[in-house]
Motif scaffolding. Structure first.
Motif, short mmCIF file in Angstrom:
data_model
loop_
_atom_site.label_atom_id
_atom_site.label_comp_id
_atom_site.label_asym_id
_atom_site.label_seq_id
_atom_site.Cartn_x
_atom_site.Cartn_y
_atom_site.Cartn_z
N THR A 46 0.71 -1.25 0.07
CA THR A 46 0.08 -0.09 0.19
C THR A 46 0.99 1.31 0.16
OG1 THR A 46 -1.77 -0.96 1.00
CG2 THR A 46 -1.70 1.28 1.08
N PRO A 47 0.67 2.33 -0.99
CA PRO A 47 1.28 3.54 -0.83
C PRO A 47 0.77 4.38 0.12
CG PRO A 47 -0.27 3.58 -2.77
CD PRO A 47 -0.22 2.20 -2.20
N VAL A 48 1.59 4.37 1.48
CA VAL A 48 0.87 4.97 2.57
C VAL A 48 0.79 6.42 2.55
CG1 VAL A 48 0.91 5.08 5.15
CG2 VAL A 48 1.34 3.12 4.05
N GLY A 49 2.05 6.97 1.94
CA GLY A 49 2.13 8.18 1.80
C GLY A 49 0.98 9.01 1.17
N GLU A 50 0.81 8.38 -0.14
CA GLU A 50 -0.27 8.78 -1.05
C GLU A 50 -1.59 8.47 -0.58
OE1 GLU A 50 -2.00 7.55 -5.64
OE2 GLU A 50 0.19 6.92 -5.14
N LEU A 51 -1.88 7.53 0.18
CA LEU A 51 -3.24 7.46 0.86
C LEU A 51 -3.59 8.23 2.06
CD1 LEU A 51 -5.66 5.64 1.15
CD2 LEU A 51 -4.58 4.40 2.87
N ARG A 52 -2.19 8.87 2.72
CA ARG A 52 -2.46 10.04 3.57
C ARG A 52 -2.68 11.24 2.93
NH1 ARG A 52 2.29 9.61 5.52
NH2 ARG A 52 1.70 7.99 7.27
N ALA A 53 -2.18 11.42 1.95
CA ALA A 53 -2.20 12.87 1.40
C ALA A 53 -3.89 13.03 0.78
CB ALA A 53 -1.54 12.95 0.17
#
Length: 358
Positions: free
Chosen positions: A259-266
């Motif tokens: 999972t791309p956590v940074g992209e999901l957070r943004a």
């Protein structure tokens, strides 16, 4: 002389009626002017409800005073008037207590709004009103009973054994008295108040009513949980709005390690900025744990109250899963099945089987 004996009671009643009509007109006019000058005052409706018990007490007292002169031999009438005076005075006292409590409550409701303080004052005013009402009823009933000579003589004979009777009543009413003192402690210790959001025995709900013996909690699915007041004094419970209704909501997702956590957070922060239920105080999206097959992602968001926090939690789960399904479907958790590699023991086993058969 006989005509005058008949006319004296009639004239006395007529004079009392005239006095009451004049008094009612004057009081109504004064209240009307005060209401016009200060329409925001919450005490006027309660003060109007004091009109009937006040006129009843005044009329009974005037008739009792006039009856002693006009019909001195009518003992039954005087006794009925005396009982009417006592009952109407108790009625008026209960209304005056309600007036004082409503005036006290209106001071906090019309001033700077502090929801926690208003809930606390409402709880205290409700319990004080019930205690004072019960006390006034008991005193009024005792005063009425003492007007009967038979009851008064019995009460005098029982006065010597009042200590034993009080001890027996105290033991018999131990649970009731315990709930009474627990209710007063609950109101003035600020542990829980009306409209507070609580979690009791694993159930989430809002405090709907607090009496001297029980607390009624309305759950989210329109059920009512009735708990004894002593429960809140002797057992732990959660109060989500004791100091303020604001609360933090959490949404937990189990996702794949890719999972791309940074992209999901943004994306989470971008969508949360436009949501009307978010109060703008705090937010976060973090990986809080891992398992052999998934990562545990927790989204935090603050809301103004528990209802808004629940709606935000449901919205966050739905939006984050929708985003991953459309843009990163591989991030959703899956179960992988692969063939295990062959070991040397697996290769030797068929040769041993062939040698055995030969």
């Amino acid at each position: 002389m006989q005509i005058w004996t008949v006319l004296r009671p009639v004239l006395t009643v007529a004079a009392v009626v005239v006095v009451l009509l004049v008094l009612d007109r004057v009081v109504s006019r004064v209240l009307r002017r005060l209401t016009t000058a200060h329409p925001e005052a919450a005490a006027w409706p309660v003060l109007r409800r004091c009109r009937v018990p006040f006129l009843t007490a005044a009329g009974s007292a005037l008739l009792l005073a006039g009856g002693r002169l006009a019909v001195p031999g009518a003992g039954v009438v005087r006794h009925v008037l005396l009982v009417a005076v006592l009952v109407s005075c108790g009625w008026l006292a209960a209304r005056m207590v309600a007036l004082l409590l409503d005036t006290w409550l209106s001071r906090y409701s019309t001033g700077p709004r502090d929801p926690a303080r208003v809930r606390r004052v409402r709880t205290q005013a409700s319990l004080l009103g019930r205690v004072c009402g019960a006390g006034i009823a008991v005193v009024t009933l005792a005063a009425v009973l003492m007007t009967f000579p038979a009851v008064r003589s019995v009460g005098t004979s029982l006065l010597a054994s009042a200590g034993i009777v009080g001890l027996v009543l105290g033991v018999a009413a131990q649970s009731t008295l315990g709930n009474l003192f627990a209710g007063l402690q609950l109101a003035f210790s600020d542990m829980v108040g009306i409209d507070d959001v609580v979690v009791v025995a694993g159930e989430w709900g809002k405090v709907e009513e607090i009496t001297l013996t029980y607390v009624a909690i309305a759950t989210w699915d329109q059920r009512r949980i009735v708990m004894p007041v002593s429960y809140f004094v002797g057992k732990p419970f959660e109060n989500w709005s004791r100091r303020g209704p604001g609360i933090t909501g959490t949404a937990v997702l189990h996702l794949d390690h890719s999972t791309p956590v940074g992209e999901l957070r943004a994306e989470f922060e971008r969508r949360l900025d436009t949501h009307p239920l978010w109060d703008g105080t705090g937010r976060a999206l973090q990986v809080v744990d891992t398992t052999p097959s998934t990562i545990v992602v927790r989204a935090l968001m603050t809301a103004r109250n528990a209802d808004d926090a629940f709606e935000l939690r449901c919205w966050a789960r739905e939006e984050l899963i929708r985003y991953l399904r459309h843009h990163h479907p591989a991030a959703l958790p899956r179960l992988s099945f692969t063939e295990a590699p062959a070991t040397p023991e697996d290769q030797v086993a068929p040769m041993v089987a062939v040698a055995t058969r030969s």
